[in-house]
Design an enzyme around this catalytic site. Structure first.
Site, short mmCIF file in Angstrom:
data_model
loop_
_atom_site.label_atom_id
_atom_site.label_comp_id
_atom_site.label_asym_id
_atom_site.label_seq_id
_atom_site.Cartn_x
_atom_site.Cartn_y
_atom_site.Cartn_z
N PRO A 145 0.83 -1.20 0.00
CA PRO A 145 0.00 0.00 0.00
C PRO A 145 0.87 1.25 0.00
O PRO A 145 1.91 1.29 0.63
CB PRO A 145 -0.80 -0.12 1.30
CG PRO A 145 -0.08 -1.10 2.13
CD PRO A 145 0.71 -1.99 1.22
N VAL A 198 0.54 5.41 0.58
CA VAL A 198 -0.30 6.53 0.98
C VAL A 198 -0.39 7.51 -0.18
O VAL A 198 0.62 7.98 -0.69
CB VAL A 198 0.26 7.23 2.25
CG1 VAL A 198 -0.55 8.46 2.58
CG2 VAL A 198 0.27 6.26 3.41
N GLN A 245 -6.72 -1.39 3.24
CA GLN A 245 -5.84 -1.08 4.37
C GLN A 245 -6.46 0.03 5.20
O GLN A 245 -6.75 1.12 4.70
CB GLN A 245 -4.44 -0.65 3.92
CG GLN A 245 -3.54 -0.54 5.16
CD GLN A 245 -2.18 -0.01 4.88
OE1 GLN A 245 -2.03 1.14 4.52
NE2 GLN A 245 -1.17 -0.85 5.04
N CYS A 250 3.06 2.14 9.75
CA CYS A 250 3.38 3.44 9.16
C CYS A 250 4.19 4.29 10.14
O CYS A 250 3.73 4.59 11.25
CB CYS A 250 2.09 4.18 8.77
SG CYS A 250 2.41 5.79 7.99
#
Length: 128
Positions: free
Chosen positions: A12, A14, A68, A99
């Site tokens: 994933p 952002v 996610q 993260c």
């Protein structure tokens, strides 16, 4: 989670895991993709205040697809994961506990959520 075994997985990103990017990644070999990290509370409160716009687009060729989610409490994550808009469109849910970005640490998302007492990952996972 056998569908993840021995697969090329697009992690994933952002702000970068929109449908067009996921489809492009599949063209070059990705076999499993993720939506961008979505902070569940922000998505659920998007009509109340000006927050990040999350756009969820789906295509039958973009499967398996993992949603996610991140948050600093389990309730919004569970509520969002169970929204009708995701039924039949996603194949799994990833609770972001990694993260390291400053915004995530300041709000107790991502890797900060691992030690944050209001988010109990086992409770969230059990209720998804």
């Amino acid at each position: 989670m056998d569908f993840l075994r021995n697969k090329l997985i697009l992690a994933p990103l952002v702000g970068g895991s929109d449908l067009s990017f996921r489809l492009l990644a599949r063209k070059f070999g990705a076999q499993v993709t993720f939506t961008e990290m979505c902070i569940a509370q922000y998505f659920l409160e998007r009509g109340k205040k000006k927050l990040k716009d999350y756009i969820f687009e789906f295509d039958p060729s973009d499967r398996p697809l993992i949603l996610q989610l991140a948050g600093n409490s389990s309730e919004p994550i569970i509520k969002m994961a169970n929204l009708d808009m995701f039924k039949g469109k996603i194949d799994g849910i990833d609770l972001n506990c990694g993260c390291p970005q400053t915004f995530a640490l300041e709000k107790n998302y991502g890797c900060a959520s691992v030690s944050y007492t209001h988010l109990r990952a086992h409770e969230t996972g059990r209720n998804l």
